[in-house]
Design a protein around this motif. Structure first.
Motif, PDB file in Angstrom:
ATOM      1  N   HIS A 125       1.305 -16.435 -23.839  1.00 12.26           N
ATOM      2  CA  HIS A 125       2.322 -15.773 -24.662  1.00 12.26           C
ATOM      3  C   HIS A 125       3.419 -15.168 -23.787  1.00 12.26           C
ATOM      4  CE1 HIS A 125       4.105 -12.294 -26.801  1.00 12.26           C
ATOM      5  NE2 HIS A 125       4.057 -13.120 -27.852  1.00 12.26           N
ATOM      6  N   ALA A 126       3.015 -14.534 -22.687  1.00 11.98           N
ATOM      7  CA  ALA A 126       3.999 -13.894 -21.810  1.00 11.98           C
ATOM      8  C   ALA A 126       4.917 -14.912 -21.160  1.00 11.98           C
ATOM      9  CB  ALA A 126       3.283 -13.079 -20.735  1.00 11.98           C
ATOM     10  N   MET A 127       4.362 -16.031 -20.717  1.00 10.25           N
ATOM     11  CA  MET A 127       5.198 -17.034 -20.056  1.00 10.25           C
ATOM     12  C   MET A 127       6.201 -17.643 -21.032  1.00 10.25           C
ATOM     13  SD  MET A 127       2.695 -18.947 -17.322  1.00 10.25           S
ATOM     14  CE  MET A 127       2.342 -18.169 -15.742  1.00 10.25           C
ATOM     15  N   ALA A 129       6.545  -6.922  -8.747  1.00  8.76           N
ATOM     16  CA  ALA A 129       7.618  -6.011  -9.146  1.00  8.76           C
ATOM     17  C   ALA A 129       8.980  -6.695  -9.082  1.00  8.76           C
ATOM     18  CB  ALA A 129       7.603  -4.781  -8.232  1.00  8.76           C
ATOM     19  N   ARG A 130       9.215  -7.447  -8.033  1.00  7.14           N
ATOM     20  CA  ARG A 130      10.516  -8.108  -7.860  1.00  7.14           C
ATOM     21  C   ARG A 130      10.768  -9.140  -8.953  1.00  7.14           C
ATOM     22  NH1 ARG A 130      11.728 -12.550  -3.342  1.00  7.14           N
ATOM     23  NH2 ARG A 130      14.013 -12.623  -3.356  1.00  7.14           N
ATOM     24  N   TYR A 131       9.796 -10.025  -9.187  1.00 10.36           N
ATOM     25  CA  TYR A 131       9.988 -11.040 -10.232  1.00 10.36           C
ATOM     26  C   TYR A 131      10.212 -10.378 -11.595  1.00 10.36           C
ATOM     27  CZ  TYR A 131       7.831 -14.339  -6.854  1.00 10.36           C
ATOM     28  OH  TYR A 131       7.524 -15.109  -5.756  1.00 10.36           O
ATOM     29  N   ALA A 132       9.387  -9.367 -11.918  1.00  6.77           N
ATOM     30  CA  ALA A 132       9.511  -8.704 -13.214  1.00  6.77           C
ATOM     31  C   ALA A 132      10.841  -7.965 -13.335  1.00  6.77           C
ATOM     32  CB  ALA A 132       8.346  -7.735 -13.421  1.00  6.77           C
ATOM     33  N   PRO A 177      -2.735 -20.041  -4.706  1.00  4.39           N
ATOM     34  CA  PRO A 177      -3.151 -19.414  -5.963  1.00  4.39           C
ATOM     35  C   PRO A 177      -2.634 -17.989  -6.098  1.00  4.39           C
ATOM     36  CG  PRO A 177      -4.981 -20.621  -4.992  1.00  4.39           C
ATOM     37  CD  PRO A 177      -3.885 -20.626  -3.964  1.00  4.39           C
ATOM     38  N   ASN A 178      -2.565 -17.270  -4.972  1.00  4.88           N
ATOM     39  CA  ASN A 178      -2.067 -15.898  -5.012  1.00  4.88           C
ATOM     40  C   ASN A 178      -0.613 -15.856  -5.472  1.00  4.88           C
ATOM     41  OD1 ASN A 178      -1.740 -13.141  -4.676  1.00  4.88           O
ATOM     42  ND2 ASN A 178      -1.691 -13.214  -2.447  1.00  4.88           N
ATOM     43  N   ARG A 179       0.216 -16.772  -4.954  1.00  6.78           N
ATOM     44  CA  ARG A 179       1.619 -16.812  -5.352  1.00  6.78           C
ATOM     45  C   ARG A 179       1.759 -17.130  -6.838  1.00  6.78           C
ATOM     46  NH1 ARG A 179       5.952 -14.633  -3.282  1.00  6.78           N
ATOM     47  NH2 ARG A 179       5.077 -15.203  -1.229  1.00  6.78           N
ATOM     48  N   ARG A 180       0.989 -18.081  -7.325  1.00  5.40           N
ATOM     49  CA  ARG A 180       1.059 -18.442  -8.747  1.00  5.40           C
ATOM     50  C   ARG A 180       0.579 -17.279  -9.621  1.00  5.40           C
ATOM     51  NH1 ARG A 180       1.864 -23.965  -9.516  1.00  5.40           N
ATOM     52  NH2 ARG A 180       1.898 -25.136  -7.536  1.00  5.40           N
ATOM     53  N   ARG A 181      -0.429 -16.574  -9.136  1.00  8.43           N
ATOM     54  CA  ARG A 181      -0.911 -15.417  -9.889  1.00  8.43           C
ATOM     55  C   ARG A 181       0.157 -14.323  -9.939  1.00  8.43           C
ATOM     56  NH1 ARG A 181      -5.447 -15.055  -7.552  1.00  8.43           N
ATOM     57  NH2 ARG A 181      -5.028 -13.431  -6.007  1.00  8.43           N
ATOM     58  N   ARG A 182       0.892 -14.141  -8.851  1.00  5.93           N
ATOM     59  CA  ARG A 182       1.962 -13.140  -8.842  1.00  5.93           C
ATOM     60  C   ARG A 182       2.982 -13.429  -9.948  1.00  5.93           C
ATOM     61  NH1 ARG A 182       3.507 -12.303  -2.383  1.00  5.93           N
ATOM     62  NH2 ARG A 182       1.415 -12.717  -1.572  1.00  5.93           N
ATOM     63  N   TRP A 183       3.327 -14.701 -10.083  1.00  7.16           N
ATOM     64  CA  TRP A 183       4.314 -15.081 -11.095  1.00  7.16           C
ATOM     65  C   TRP A 183       3.767 -14.818 -12.498  1.00  7.16           C
ATOM     66  CZ3 TRP A 183       9.190 -15.772 -12.083  1.00  7.16           C
ATOM     67  CH2 TRP A 183       9.592 -16.479 -13.207  1.00  7.16           C
ATOM     68  N   GLY A 184       2.529 -15.211 -12.752  1.00  6.14           N
ATOM     69  CA  GLY A 184       1.951 -14.994 -14.069  1.00  6.14           C
ATOM     70  C   GLY A 184       1.849 -13.512 -14.403  1.00  6.14           C
ATOM     71  N   GLN A 185       1.419 -12.706 -13.431  1.00  9.00           N
ATOM     72  CA  GLN A 185       1.334 -11.269 -13.674  1.00  9.00           C
ATOM     73  C   GLN A 185       2.717 -10.675 -13.922  1.00  9.00           C
ATOM     74  OE1 GLN A 185      -0.844 -10.270 -10.046  1.00  9.00           O
ATOM     75  NE2 GLN A 185      -2.654  -9.748 -11.259  1.00  9.00           N
ATOM     76  N   ALA A 186       3.713 -11.165 -13.202  1.00 12.61           N
ATOM     77  CA  ALA A 186       5.083 -10.670 -13.405  1.00 12.61           C
ATOM     78  C   ALA A 186       5.592 -11.000 -14.797  1.00 12.61           C
ATOM     79  CB  ALA A 186       6.012 -11.253 -12.345  1.00 12.61           C
TER      80      ALA A 186
END
Length: 414
Positions: free
Chosen positions: A76-78, A139-142, A104-113
């Motif tokens: 939903h967020a994406m 924080a930056r992406y969001a 995976p960490n980078r992709r998780r950062r994007w999803g969390q953002a």
């Protein structure tokens, strides 16, 4: 008009026993009148908490620690994030980051953002992240998606194990970098200023201590030479803390010296360190207390004779900044033996406020023997360290400075 707090604070996890300095700062900012919500990337794993955590009044929101755990929320967020004003720019920056760091960490950062950007209340006016690696990426992406300014506080591992390209971009105006960054050591501040397009974006703000939370130090008299030398350490059992060298050093102490060492903290090397002590035949002189809350740590400091922290640079570049436990030891007039790594010399001048040794077991053992042989040395060094703490390393000046920086950031987007 939304009644939401104007600031969102991104953390690796809340609450965490090993990050007392963060809890101290956030409680002080809240008491100074700053309103915020906490956004935690991970759920708590520690079985204990510090009394400081109970004083926090801010709402805590937990992002999906792993995207697969909450597929509906993430999906939903994406979808909703695509309608945010800065989505295209954020997606472009994320794609560039992913091309250099497809993990995976980078992709998780994007999803969390995406989750954070779509769930933040309308009244949010800025984001502040603790740690310059994963939390600052989220924080930056969001922030870009929502068109908000963001800022960070950097500490140690996040500075020294992040790739240079990422640090530069998080400090670059052209790359939607931070409005400002704070770091807790001059050593780290100089490094980050050298990477920033504008060095004034990086402030040196020592954590300091709030001595109102600590008892007055006990009276320290020269140690009775007939009593055991009671040594202690506080720190996670990880490579950069150097406890393997300390255990080897303890094994070198002569049989004529009566000593005992207490370790407080958990960590991935727990079993390995215990086995090392067993193999060297000194396990009966060691107490492993595991994770403790801050009152338990301070109580142990008050009955010890020497605090030992043999920090070093780990094989991946990780290192301490200025460990708060050194200041906590000074608050209880507990003499300090450490190493001249990173910013430790910013607080401890060798021979004045404590002893700084190289981390070789022979060197550490020699200095521990010196403490045992010279009962007056410890109280003299501890008194000087306590004076340095109270004159230059109290918490409030840093909180005042940091709040002014955050207030200015929030005013920019009001």
């Amino acid at each position: 008009m939304s009644n939401a707090p104007p600031l969102a604070v991104v953390l690796k996890g809340w609450p965490r026993l090993s990050e007392t300095f963060i809890a101290q700062e956030l409680v002080a900012l809240e008491q100074a009148g700053l309103e915020f919500e906490l956004w935690s990337l991970r759920h708590p794993t520690d079985k204990k908490t510090h009394p400081l955590h109970d004083r926090m009044r801010a709402k805590v929101r937990y992002l999906p620690e792993y995207l697969r755990d909450q597929p509906r929320r993430v999906a939903h967020a994406m979808g909703a994030a695509a309608d945010l004003p800065g989505f295209d720019k954020a997606a472009e920056i994320y794609s560039e980051d992913l091309a250099r760091d497809d993990t995976p960490n980078r992709r998780r950062r994007w999803g969390q953002a995406c989750v954070m950007a779509t769930e933040m209340p309308a009244g949010t006016r800025g984001i502040y992240a603790h740690f310059l690696h994963t939390p600052s990426s989220v924080a930056r992406y969001a922030a870009i998606m929502r068109g908000l300014p963001w800022s960070f506080s950097a500490h140690a591992k996040d500075i020294w194990t992040s790739p240079e390209w990422e640090l530069r971009e998080k400090l670059s105006t052209a790359q939607h970098g931070a409005h400002f960054g704070a770091t807790c050591t001059d050593f780290g501040a100089q490094h980050l200023r050298g990477l920033a397009d504008d060095p004034t974006r990086v402030d040196l703000i020592y954590h300091g201590l709030d001595l109102d939370r600590f008892p007055a130090p006990p009276t320290r008299k020269p140690r009775d030479r007939t009593a055991p030398l009671r040594m202690m350490s506080v720190g996670r059992l990880v490579e950069k803390k150097g406890f393997d060298n300390l255990i080897d050093a303890l094994a070198l102490l002569p049989d004529t010296l009566d000593w005992h060492w207490t370790h407080i903290g958990g960590g991935a090397l727990d079993a390995e360190m215990r086995a090392r002590a067993e193999g060297l035949g000194i396990a009966n002189r060691i107490t492993w207390r595991g994770a403790c809350d801050q009152p338990e740590v301070i109580s142990a400091m008050r009955t010890a004779d020497l605090f030992v922290l043999p920090s070093r640079i780990a094989s991946d570049g990780d290192r301490d900044g200025l460990p708060n436990v050194l200041m906590e030891a000074a608050s209880q007039m507990l003499p300090i033996l450490s190493t001249p790594v990173s910013a430790i010399p910013e607080f401890v001048e060798n021979g004045v406020h404590g002893i700084l040794s190289d981390d070789a077991p022979q060197s550490l053992a020699g200095i521990m023997q010196r403490f045992a042989d010279d009962p007056a040395m410890g109280p003299r060094l501890a008194k000087a360290a306590h004076e340095r703490l109270t004159e230059h390393f109290l918490m409030q000046p840093g909180i005042t400075h940091l709040k002014a920086r955050i207030d200015a950031m929030l005013a920019r987007s009001a």
